[in-house]
Structures are given as structure tokens and as C-alpha cells.
Design a protein around this motif. Sequence first.
Motif, PDB file in Angstrom:
ATOM      1  N   SER A 118      22.003 -15.580 -11.404  1.00 20.48           N
ATOM      2  CA  SER A 118      22.593 -14.310 -10.999  1.00 20.48           C
ATOM      3  C   SER A 118      23.941 -14.092 -11.682  1.00 20.48           C
ATOM      4  N   MET A 119      24.787 -15.116 -11.687  1.00 21.65           N
ATOM      5  CA  MET A 119      26.108 -15.002 -12.311  1.00 21.65           C
ATOM      6  C   MET A 119      25.996 -14.754 -13.813  1.00 21.65           C
ATOM      7  N   LEU A 120      25.089 -15.481 -14.482  1.00 23.69           N
ATOM      8  CA  LEU A 120      24.929 -15.298 -15.925  1.00 23.69           C
ATOM      9  C   LEU A 120      24.365 -13.914 -16.238  1.00 23.69           C
ATOM     10  N   SER A 121      23.506 -13.379 -15.373  1.00 27.56           N
ATOM     11  CA  SER A 121      23.008 -12.004 -15.551  1.00 27.56           C
ATOM     12  C   SER A 121      24.164 -11.018 -15.484  1.00 27.56           C
ATOM     13  N   ASP A 122      25.072 -11.223 -14.512  1.00 25.99           N
ATOM     14  CA  ASP A 122      26.258 -10.374 -14.393  1.00 25.99           C
ATOM     15  C   ASP A 122      27.061 -10.395 -15.691  1.00 25.99           C
ATOM     16  N   ASN A 129      28.706  -4.695 -22.481  1.00 19.90           N
ATOM     17  CA  ASN A 129      29.191  -3.361 -22.077  1.00 19.90           C
ATOM     18  C   ASN A 129      28.088  -2.521 -21.430  1.00 19.90           C
ATOM     19  N   GLY A 130      27.225  -3.186 -20.695  1.00 19.48           N
ATOM     20  CA  GLY A 130      26.213  -2.469 -19.931  1.00 19.48           C
ATOM     21  C   GLY A 130      24.890  -2.273 -20.624  1.00 19.48           C
ATOM     22  N   SER A 131      24.750  -2.710 -21.871  1.00 25.23           N
ATOM     23  CA  SER A 131      23.480  -2.510 -22.575  1.00 25.23           C
ATOM     24  C   SER A 131      22.430  -3.547 -22.163  1.00 25.23           C
ATOM     25  N   PHE A 132      22.870  -4.695 -21.639  1.00 25.78           N
ATOM     26  CA  PHE A 132      21.938  -5.725 -21.170  1.00 25.78           C
ATOM     27  C   PHE A 132      21.964  -5.728 -19.649  1.00 25.78           C
ATOM     28  N   THR A 133      20.919  -5.222 -19.036  1.00 30.37           N
ATOM     29  CA  THR A 133      20.860  -5.149 -17.568  1.00 30.37           C
ATOM     30  C   THR A 133      19.714  -5.975 -17.003  1.00 30.37           C
ATOM     31  N   THR A 134      19.156  -6.842 -17.835  1.00 26.65           N
ATOM     32  CA  THR A 134      18.047  -7.695 -17.407  1.00 26.65           C
ATOM     33  C   THR A 134      18.562  -8.835 -16.538  1.00 26.65           C
ATOM     34  N   ARG A 135      17.794  -9.212 -15.522  1.00 30.39           N
ATOM     35  CA  ARG A 135      18.134 -10.372 -14.691  1.00 30.39           C
ATOM     36  C   ARG A 135      17.479 -11.622 -15.262  1.00 30.39           C
ATOM     37  N   LEU A 136      18.242 -12.689 -15.365  1.00 36.66           N
ATOM     38  CA  LEU A 136      17.689 -13.954 -15.816  1.00 36.66           C
ATOM     39  C   LEU A 136      16.867 -14.591 -14.694  1.00 36.66           C
ATOM     40  N   SER A 137      15.900 -15.399 -15.076  1.00 41.22           N
ATOM     41  CA  SER A 137      14.895 -15.909 -14.146  1.00 41.22           C
ATOM     42  C   SER A 137      15.261 -17.266 -13.551  1.00 41.22           C
TER      43      SER A 137
END
Length: 378
Positions: A118-122, A129-137
Amino acid sequence: MKNLWITLFITVLAVQSGVAVFNPPDQFWRHVQHNDKYYEWDSGKGKATDKLYDCFRKRKHVEEQDDLPVLKHKFGSPPDIPKSYHSFNKWHACRDVLRDDSVDEGSCDASWAMIPASMLSDRLCIESNGSFTTRLSPEDLLACCSECATQQNGSGGGVVQKVFQFWMEQGIVSGGPYNKSEGCMPYSKSSFVDQKSSKCELRCTNPKFRTSYKRDKHFGSLSYRLPNDELQIQFEIIKHGPVVAEITVYEDLLYYTWGTYEHVVGEKIGTEVVKIVGWDSRESVTAQTDNDRVNYWTVVTSWGDEWGRDGVFDIVRGTNQCGIESKVRAGRRFPWLDKDEYLEIRAPPSPRSAERRSLLVAPIWFIIMPVINSVVLI
């Protein structure tokens, strides 16, 4: 007298072996109710309390070694730190990711995987700058990071430092929460319901996802820990986003519902990985004057919305309450540092340190054991 010595023996044995000691939940709950007027927080008992008791009883407790480098921020003068702060108020393009409340491990003991993911996804969102909004698994970590898990089943606990190594060396694929078809490897029914991580098959488990497992890997280049220093932690969160922390869990935390938590009663039952997303303060409910305020961190757990405030709680800030400021870690996608940052490389702990601790504890047994033997034989 005989029962007293036997109880003492069992307690000392538990401490020596690292096994948590639990109070009877119903008796302890009555004690919390009787005393909670003296707390800065409100208490309650629900489904999540019983589930967490069961989780901590089954957990294999392992003392984690940490040789990550320490990142420090250099201050020419004390930085201007806001009195109230939450990460999603700064990075508007990442609000959906930062405000995500779906960090729910279910029946699995998976905070070691869910919270870092969750933290790394943040942070990947913030760095892009908001272009990567995918959540890591977290499922990728549970299933495929064999070195992370403290037991054969990843749902039985794991090591956070190994998660960062896996992220930098092998990468983590995308994957959303349980019951949602998001990313390559969403959180599985096996983990959420059955307390058993899925098998690592190096393929995407979501049939709707069109990218291969190998091509969906997301990598980082830097991982580190922060000093046991409130200001350093705040500055890191302001500049780079939420951080991961490890806290000591006492029984009374399982009954938290609202307010600023601080440990009051109960035994230590283990440790837990959490995410610090901000801070604030509120008027003290136990102080003598109305001007007294209590500073706190705002913390996200992986315990789901049936515990605390939808899985979130506040804990006293600036006093290393439950060790929350002593094991703070973070990571970044890119390796470079800002001009006011530097790394201190930590020497790995000597293997003889554990031997010295054993030598210090051993003489106690030469004193206690003859007394116990004589009492039991009476």
C-alpha cells in the motif's frame, strides 16, 4: 504457594522462548471497560477483536534484523511543519490511491505484505505526479516472496525488509483488494478467507488482465529506514509520502474504537506493520486544563473496517509510543536523493549479540530452577 511458583515458571518460560502471554479476553475486556474513563481513547469489543486475538495466538513471532541504511534530512534551521497534516491533502492527483481504505487482510496474517504494498503504491503515484495509480499486489508477495515469509504459508507472518529487497530485485505486479478484478494478482479468496496464500505460478491470476506477469512487474531502486525522530519522520512524509512503521501490540489496542491511543493495560502480544499517513492533535480528555492537547499520528492498519475507525487509528506522537517511531521504513522508485538528504550505512548486527543475551539470561535459570523443583516436589 505451589500454584504461584508454577505460574511464575510458565511466565518466565514464555518470556525466555518469546511466546506471548494472553489474559482471558472476557476478564480483560471488563478491566478495560472499568478503566477507560482514564484513557485518551474509547474502547469497544466486536468481531475484529476476537479475530485479532486468534491471529496473534497463532503467529510465529520472529525478531526482525534490520540493516537498511538510515536516511536523514539535513536542516539548516527547524523546518516549518504544519500542526495538522494528511497526505491526500497535498497530492491531489493521487487522492484516490492515498485515501484507499481497502487495506484488509481478512483472515490472513498479512500486514507485512499489505502495508508495504500500500505504501509503495502511494509513493509510485506521488513520484509519477499522478500518472501511476495502480495498486501493487500483496498477493504477489504472499505467494512468491518465499524469503519474506516466516512460515511456509505466507499468511503466517513475514519480514518487511525482505519485501523491499523483493521489490527492488524481482519487482511486484499489480493487484487490487479481495473480490475486485483489479490488476494482475488481486488479493485471493485463499488468503482472505482460508488463511493460506495462493501458490506462486508466475502468472496473472486475473483472467481479465491482458498484460503478462513478467511485463507487469514494477521495481524500486531505494529502500531505507528513518531515525527515531519525530521531525525527521514528519519531514519525510511531507516530501515523499506515507511511511511504514512497526509497532508493539498490547492487548488493549485490540479494543480501540476512537481517540488517541496509548498503551495502558495488558500484555505484549506481538508486533504489527502499519502505515503512517499524517498527524494532528486534539484536546486531552484526561488533563486538568482545557489547554492541554495530545499530539498523535494517523495510522492505517490492515485490520479492515470492522476495527477502529474503518481500520484507522490515532496513536500518541513524539514519545515513541509502542515503538512506532523506532522502526520506520520507506522506499522510492528512483535511486537519487535530494540535496538535503544523505544515507548512513548501518553495519549488520554481530551474531554474537544473541549469544551475549543468552549468557545474560542463563544464570537466572540456575537460581530459579532449584526453587521451582523444590516447590513442585512438596
